[in-house]
Scaffold this active site. Structure first.
Site, mmCIF file in Angstrom:
data_model
loop_
_atom_site.group_PDB
_atom_site.id
_atom_site.type_symbol
_atom_site.label_atom_id
_atom_site.label_comp_id
_atom_site.label_asym_id
_atom_site.label_seq_id
_atom_site.Cartn_x
_atom_site.Cartn_y
_atom_site.Cartn_z
ATOM 1 N N GLY A 1 0.820 -1.202 0.000
ATOM 2 C CA GLY A 1 0.000 0.000 0.000
ATOM 3 C C GLY A 1 0.855 1.254 0.000
ATOM 4 C CB CYS A 2 0.231 4.610 -1.377
ATOM 5 S SG CYS A 2 -1.488 4.793 -0.879
ATOM 6 C CG HIS A 3 -1.457 5.686 3.755
ATOM 7 N ND1 HIS A 3 -1.155 6.992 4.020
ATOM 8 C CD2 HIS A 3 -2.744 5.691 3.305
ATOM 9 C CE1 HIS A 3 -2.208 7.758 3.753
ATOM 10 N NE2 HIS A 3 -3.180 7.000 3.311
ATOM 11 C CB THR B 1 4.781 6.560 3.054
ATOM 12 O OG1 THR B 1 4.126 6.527 1.798
ATOM 13 C CG2 THR B 1 5.360 7.941 3.295
#
Lengths: 350, 350, 350, 350
Positions: D153-155, D158
C-alpha cells in the site's frame, strides 16, 4: 416579529439548498419551516451538511410531506426539467404562494426558445408567461409584482449585469460580443460524476459546453431585448480549479463614437446606489476572490490597445449572487423587505 | 558518446532553469556542464531545488565564472532586459557558441516594435537581426541554421500554433481575433511578491496586463506575417489557481466560404506528423491537465452555434512547450539531434 | 445605539486585520473608528483589500495618529516582538483602554518561558502579569475582568480546547501527547516570501518548525496547568495547500481506567451549551471545511484499534476562531455583549 | 531488442493503470502488449486518458480476451477482493507468468490476518504463501525469485521504509509509534463518489479510516517482523487537497541510549547506494512536492525538543513509488533489468 415569514427550501441537500440555509439563518424576517430532499428524507440537515451541526433546523422531508398552508414562500432548488411540474403542482394547491425558482425552467419567456434549447415542449406554459426574470437590479419592478421568479443562471447574471446597460445605450456592437466565462466547480452541483472528481479537475482547466451552453439562451433573450434587435454573442465557459466564483471576460467592439471611458461611465451611472454592485475605477481589474462568499458583484472596464475595443470584466460568487443570494434578494423584493437583509456579509478573503 | 555536448544554463535558480535541468537529465546527448545563479552562487543545486537531491550536478556559479571554452550551447533563462547584454558578451568571447534564449529580448525582429513594447532601445541590434523566432514547428529551417534562437513567450506559443496556419490559409478574419489565455502561476516566476502568495491567488481568478500584455507584440508580429497585412487580436490573460498550463480560448470569425470543419482540417494537415502536436477530433475540447509536465500541445476546433464563428482551443504546459521544453526542442534542431530526444514523456495526470 | 463602542484595529493591512473588519462590519454594537497600517498609511482600506469596495471605512493611518480619547477598545494585529512596546505605550496614554492582542507577546505568563522561546527578555513585564489568556471557553471569567487579553495562537487554541478538559479529568497520560496540526497558508500572513508563493506550496505538503514551533510553549503552559504537573507533548505543524483551517490530530494514551468513550463524554459535558463548539457523535471525524469562514470548532473522538489509545481531532478556521473571531468573542466577553454577537455565521461550504 | 518483454496491464482505466502506461512508455525493454478495462472494453486508451492522444497503444479489452501466450508479465491494477481469483486464474493458464499485483490481496502473509482485516477468508491461500512483499529496497532477494509480487500500500511503503530499519536496530520503542500520514486524492481512485468531488475535498482536510485503516495491517506485519515482537503503531491517514503525494509524520520514542542523530545515521547507512531514496541532512524536513511525479523517496529525521523523542518524516508520490513506480521497479528486479530503468525522471516541481 410580526412579519416573520415561513419558507420552504425544495432540494436542500444540494449546494444551492445549503447556501440558502446559510444565508437565511442570518435573515431576521425568515423562519426556515421546511427542507426537502427526496432521496435523503428522514435525515437531519447536519448529517448531509455538517456545517449545520448544532443548528435547530427541520428534518429533511419529501416534497409531498410539506404542509403548504404553513408556508409563505418556496425556494425551489431542484433539477431542470422536473421543476416545472413541481411548481405547477404547488400553485394548484396554493395560488397565493410565492416561488423563487433557481432552476432554468422559467427563465426563457418564449416557448419556442425553451423547446429549442431544452429539447422538449414546456409543461407549464401559463406559468412560464407570468414568471419574472430575476436579475434583480435590472427587473426590480416586475419581480416585486410576481408570484413566480425565475432566478437566472450564474453565467447569465455575470454577463447580463455589465452588458445589458451598454446595449441599451447602443454603445457596443450587438453582433460582436465575445464572452469567456470562467467558473468554479460548485456550480456543477453535488452529483457524483467522474469528471467532477478532485483528481480530474484540480491543476488544470478546460472549456465545456462550447458553442451550445444553455445559458447562451438567457444571454440571447436579454441582449436582444436590450438592443432591440437580434444580437450575436459567442459564449465559452471554462471550468477552473476553485470552488466558488464566476469571472466573465467580455470583449466588446465599440459603436461609432463610443469609447471605453464612456462604457465605464455608463456602468457607473447605471449602478450608482446599487448596494451589491461595485464598478471599479476605470482600468482596474476585479478578482473573483474579492466577492467570494458574498452577494456582491465587481465590474471593471479596460480599454484595449486599439481604439475600437474594450474589455469588460464581471465577477460574482456563483452560489450567492449567481444563485442563492440573488434568490434571497428577490425574496426581499417580492416580500417588501429591505433588499440587503441577510446579504450584508462581505467576501471571505483570503 | 562522441556527440555529447556541453551545455550551460544561465539562471538555474528560477523555474525555467530547474525545468531545463529536469529535462536535460534525461537527454542522452547532453552534459550539464555549468549552472549559474548570481545571487545563489556557491550553493548546490539541491539546496535551491531539493528535487535534485542525490543528482550529480555542478555547483551554482556566477556568469563571470563560466569557462566558455568548454561550453557548446547556452540556455539563457535570465530576466528580460539584462539578457541582451549578457548574450552579446557571450558571443564576443565565443563566436561559435549556440544560444537558446528564454527571455523576451530577441523575440521581436523590428527594433521599433521592441522599443514600443519594452520602453527602451534595444542594446544588441545586430544580434536581434540574426535571432530565429523559436516556435519550432513553424520556423524549423531558420532555427536549424541559427546560432541565436529566441524562444517565444508561453502565451504566444499557445496561440501562434493554432492561429498562424489559419491566417496563412486566409480562413479567418485577421481583424477579429479574440484570445483569452488562462495561465497557471509558475509562469510568473519565483520572485517573492505579495500578489503571488498562495493566499492571494488560490480559490479565485483574475485578468492581468489587460489591453497591454507584452506577449501581444509577439502575436502581432506572427499574425501580421501570416496574414500578409495588419491583424487585430485582442489578448486577455487570466491567472488561475494552478501551477502549470496555458489554455487559450480563441474566438475567430470565419472568412467567406470557410467553415469550422475546414479550420479543423487545416490544422490536422498542418500538424500531421508533428510529434508534439495533437489535433483532437472535430468538436472535442482539450484540457490543460492532459499536457501537464510534458512538451505536448493539444488543439481543438469547435463550431459556434451560428455559421460565422468558431472557437479554437490550444493548451500546453507553460514551463515545458511554453519555455524549457521548446528550448530543448530547439537545441535538438540546432544540434541536429532527433527532435523528440529528452522530451518523450507524456503528461503527468492525474 | 447607546452602547455602541469605538474600536481601533492596529495592523489592518494584514489578514487578521481584514478579518476583524469583515466580522465587525456585521457587529451591531461596534463602530470601526480607526485602522492603522504604518507602511500603507494614507491609503483606503479598499485599495489594500478590494473586498471592501463601497464600504465606508476610515482611511489607514499610522499608530501615532490615533486619537485614543475616542477609542474604547483596541485590536492589536501587529507582529510579535514589537507589540509589547506598542501596547505599553497605549496604556500609558489611556489606562482605561481595553486591548485584545492577537500577537504572541502576552500569551506566556512566565517571563522565563517568554525569554526561552522568544530569545529576548520581555519588555513589559507588568502587563504580561495582568494579561488574560484568551481561550474564551476555558478562561471566561478572567477575560471578563481583564483590560488586556492575549489571544492565543491558532494551533494552540485548536489543541487546547479538546486536550485541557481531558488532562483536568486525568483521563490521558500527560507524558505522551502527540499533536500533528495541519494548517492552511493564511496563518503565515501577507509578507512576500519565496516559500509562501503559490507555486511553492500548492500540490504538496511539508512540516515546519518541527521540534521547536513557538506554539508549543502555549501548549506546555496550558497542559501543565491542566494536569497539575509537567506534561510532554510533541507538536508537529504541517503546511497544506488550502487557505483557511487548522486540523489537529491528537494521539493520546488513555490513563488507567479511561476509555475513548469516556473522553468523548467528558468533552460533550464540558462543552454542552457552548455556542461555538460542536462535539460530534462518538467515532465521527470532523472536516476543516465545515468550519471554514466561521467561529465554530468541531471536535471528534475516535477509539484506536487497541484499548489504550484514542485519536482526538479538533478543527477550526485559523483566521476566525484561531485569531480574529476569538478576538471578537473576547471583546464581547470583556464588554458584556452577548458572546455570539457578530459571529453567528455558519461555515462557507462548499 | 532481444530482451524486450511483453506486458499486460489489467485495469488500465484507473489511475494506477494509466500511471503504469506513462512509465512503461519510457521503458526500453518493455512492450505494452495488452490493456484491459472490462467496462470500457473496445475503447481506445486515449479516449479514457487523453494524455495518450497520438500514442500507439493496444485497444482496451476484457481480461478474458488476453492472449496469455504472448504475455511475459502482468501488472494487476484491479480492485481488492476480486483480484485473488483473477490471478489464480492467470496462473492456472500459464504457470510461468510473472505477476506484479497492485491490489491488497496478497500483501498479508497470514491468512488469519487477511480474514480479520478484509472480512472474508482468502480465496487463493497457496498463492498468498508464495507472494513476495514488494517494498523493493527491503525485500529485494525475495522479489527477485518470486513469480507473484504483492506491491504494498502507498501509506505502508511510506512508513515502512523509514521505520523498519530503526526497529531492526532496536533504536525506537515498538510500543509507541504514532503515524499521521497525509495523502492526496489520486490514491482514492477514479470511481465517482460524492465525497471525492472537487467541491467536497478542496480547501479543507479531514482524517479517514481512523483507528481501522487497512494499511495498518501491513505496518503491523512489517513492524512486528522487524522488531521481533508485537509492535504498536497508531495510524491516522489525512486526506488533503492535492492530487499526488503521501507525507508521513512518524513520532517515535527513542530506545534507551538512542538519539535522533543515531536514527538519522542508521537510515543514511541503510539507504546509502539506494538510487531512489534520499536521506536529507539531519534536521532537514522533506516536502512532498519534491518527489511529485517521480519514484523517489525523501526521508528526514528531526530531534524533538526533549531528549526522548524524534520525528521521522517520509514522503513519496502515491501513484509512483507508492504504486505503479514501485511495481515497475519490482518488474525490473524480477526480470533482471537495471533497477532504475524507466524510473529515472526527477520530480515535476513546480
Amino acid at each position: 416579529m410580526a412579519d416573520l415569514i415561513n419558507v420552504a427550501i425544495l432540494g436542500a441537500s444540494g449546494y444551492t439548498g445549503s447556501e440558502l440555509v446559510r444565508l437565511l439563518l442570518r435573515h431576521p424576517r425568515v423562519k426556515i419551516a421546511a427542507l426537502t430532499a427526496d432521496r435523503k428524507a428522514g435525515q437531519a440537515m447536519a448529517d448531509v451538511f455538517p456545517q449545520f451541526a448544532g443548528v435547530e433546523l427541520p428534518r429533511l422531508i419529501t416534497i409531498a410531506e410539506i404542509d403548504l398552508d404553513a408556508i409563505d414562500l418556496v425556494f425551489c432548488a431542484l433539477p431542470h426539467g422536473t421543476t416545472q411540474g413541481v411548481i405547477a403542482g404547488l400553485f394548484e394547491k396554493k395560488q397565493t404562494l410565492k416561488v423563487v425558482d433557481l432552476s432554468a425552467d422559467f427563465r426563457l419567456a418564449d416557448p419556442a426558445d425553451y423547446e429549442t434549447w431544452y429539447g422538449h415542449p414546456h409543461q407549464a406554459l401559463e406559468l412560464q408567461k407570468e414568471a419574472a426574470f430575476g436579475v434583480t437590479e435590472l427587473n426590480r419592478d416586475a419581480i416585486a409584482g410576481a408570484r413566480l421568479i425565475a432566478n437566472p443562471g450564474c453565467h447569465s447574471t455575470t454577463s447580463i449585469l455589465p452588458i445589458v446597460p451598454l446595449l441599451r445605450e447602443k454603445l457596443i456592437d450587438p453582433d460582436n460580443i465575445v464572452v469567456v466565462s470562467a467558473t468554479g466547480m460548485s456550480g456543477a452541483g453535488r452529483a457524483a460524476k467522474e469528471e467532477m472528481l478532485f483528481s480530474e479537475v484540480s491543476e488544470g482547466v478546460h472549456a465545456y459546453g462550447v458553442g451550445k451552453h444553455r445559458h447562451t439562451s438567457e444571454l440571447d433573450q436579454e441582449f436582444d431585448k436590450a438592443s432591440g434587435r437580434l444580437s450575436r454573442a459567442t459564449f465559452t465557459p471554462l471550468l477552473i480549479p476553485m470552488n466558488r466564483g464566476i469571472y466573465a471576460t467580455v470583449t466588446v467592439t465599440l459603436a461609432a463614437g463610443a469609447t471605453a471611458e464612456k462604457l465605464h461611465e455608463t456602468l457607473t451611472e447605471t449602478y450608482a446606489g446599487e448596494p451589491f454592485i461595485a464598478v471599479l475605477p476605470f482600468g482596474k481589474v476585479p478578482q473573483s476572490r474579492h466577492v467570494r462568499g458574498s452577494n456582491f458583484v465587481q465590474l471593471g472596464v479596460v480599454a484595449d490597445r486599439g481604439p475600437d475595443r474594450a474589455i469588460v470584466i464581471s465577477t460574482l460568487d456563483n452560489l450567492v449572487k449567481g444563485a442563492s443570494g440573488q434568490a434571497v434578494q428577490n425574496m426581499n423584493v417580492v416580500c417588501g423587505f429591505p433588499e440587503t437583509e441577510g446579504l450584508e456579509s462581505r467576501a471571505v478573503f483570503p
